[in-house]
Write an enzyme that holds these catalytic residues in place. Structure first.
Site, PDB file in Angstrom:
ATOM      1  NE  ARG A 164      42.585  44.183  38.809  1.00  0.00           N
ATOM      2  CZ  ARG A 164      43.290  43.985  37.684  1.00  0.00           C
ATOM      3  NH1 ARG A 164      44.596  43.803  37.736  1.00  0.00           N
ATOM      4  NH2 ARG A 164      42.694  43.961  36.521  1.00  0.00           N
TER       5      ARG A 164
ATOM      6  CB  CYS B 170      43.891  39.514  29.083  1.00  0.00           C
ATOM      7  SG  CYS B 170      44.701  38.607  30.399  1.00  0.00           S
TER       8      CYS B 170
END
Length: 328
Positions: free
Chosen positions: A115, A277
């Site tokens: 990430r 999300c």
């Protein structure tokens, strides 16, 4: 290369940096594998140590709840060992070059999920590493989130082809990933963003090309209701992504009128559903929609686990799904 044997898609050894690099058939295969693992493990209670003896390096430059949880629990559930590293443990490109980091990771782990702030860091890692690199979110894309979204929609509607997705919010990494993939399933896309918060123009251009190739529509507007009109799936996300905190006041002003409410849903299709999300703030969507029976946000969050498991299995093993292929 000739035709692969009887629809066997081979993804072993590939990187997953963006869905731009994957065909519709390849993405469908990952979703099929997700449904298969979910059925075998969750419904039938099977133990499938498909990743026994494998290690996953997890490099996170930004905080994470669902990506970290789904990846760590999913990898372990399949018998593998995830190793989690934060910026305290590793600073991409700071303490050592990305090239050196990539080589070390390649010698110790079987895959890396990262990430990162910059998509370009992922590209360098992938170029230099001999193992699969998976994008766990970058400034440009969040592909593993979209896989969960599509699995959730497939389960709910029974197929994806012909659905209209209505995006109401920021032109961010989630939207970019939808734009790189929706047309490959025959889905239409209606996007509303405030002026100045549109998706990346080069990504829009590519999305228009995909739409042309697949006979679907893609439209951009600055009017939320126009994007919601006739939409099957209302989708939004945070207005302030990680790293944009100092823009908060400006963004909250720009996004006035972008909250998803039952007023938005009134112009949508009668079978509308809602996706987000997470993490969610009330200004993005009110409680009435968020906690409504039409809201699929919690099945969507759970599907993060089954889809990331399928990504790992498809990139690291020769396993083939046993479940009959779902309709897409």
């Amino acid at each position: 290369g000739g035709q692969p044997l009887q629809n066997k898609v081979q993804l072993k050894g590939r990187d997953l940096l963006t869905l731009k690099n994957f065909t519709g058939e390849e993405i469908k295969y990952i979703l099929w594998l997700s449904a298969d693992l979910k059925f075998r493990i969750k419904q039938k209670g099977e133990y499938l140590p498909l990743l026994q003896g494998k290690s996953l390096g997890m490099i996170f430059e930004k905080r994470s709840t669902r990506t970290r949880l789904s990846t760590e629990t999913g990898f372990a559930l399949l018998g593998g060992h995830p190793c989690f590293l934060t910026t305290q443990d590793i600073h991409l490109g700071v303490n050592e070059s990305l090239k050196d980091t990539a080589r070390v990771l390649s010698s110790m782990t079987d895959a890396v999920l990262a990430r990162v702030y910059k998509q370009s860091d992922l590209d360098i890692l992938a170029q230099e590493a001999s193992i699969p690199i998976i994008n766990g979110l970058s400034d440009l894309y969040h592909p593993i989130q979209i896989l969960a979204d599509y699995l959730t929609l497939q389960e709910h509607y029974g197929a994806l082809k012909g659905l209209t997705l209505s995006w109401i919010g920021d032109g961010n990494n989630i939207l970019h990933s939808i734009m790189m993939s929706a047309a490959k399933f025959g889905m239409h896309l209606q996007v509303a963003t405030p002026k100045g918060y549109e998706p990346d123009p080069s990504i829009t251009k590519l999305a228009e090309q995909y739409a042309k190739e697949n006979g679907t529509n893609v439209s951009l507007t600055n009017d939320p209701l126009e994007a919601a009109r006739g939409g099957n799936v209302l989708i939004t996300d945070t207005w302030i992504s990680m790293g944009q905190e100092e823009e908060k006041k400006k963004r909250l002003q720009a996004f006035q009128g972008y909250q998803v409410t039952m007023k938005t849903a009134e112009v949508a299709a009668s079978d509308w559903t809602f996706l987000h999300c997470l993490p969610r703030k009330p200004e993005e969507v009110d409680d009435e929609v968020f906690y409504s029976p039409q809201s699929l946000v919690f099945p969507e969050a759970e599907n993060r686990k089954w889809t990331i498991m399928a990504v790992m299995v498809s990139l690291l093993t020769d396993y083939s799904p046993q479940l009959q292929k779902p309709k897409f």
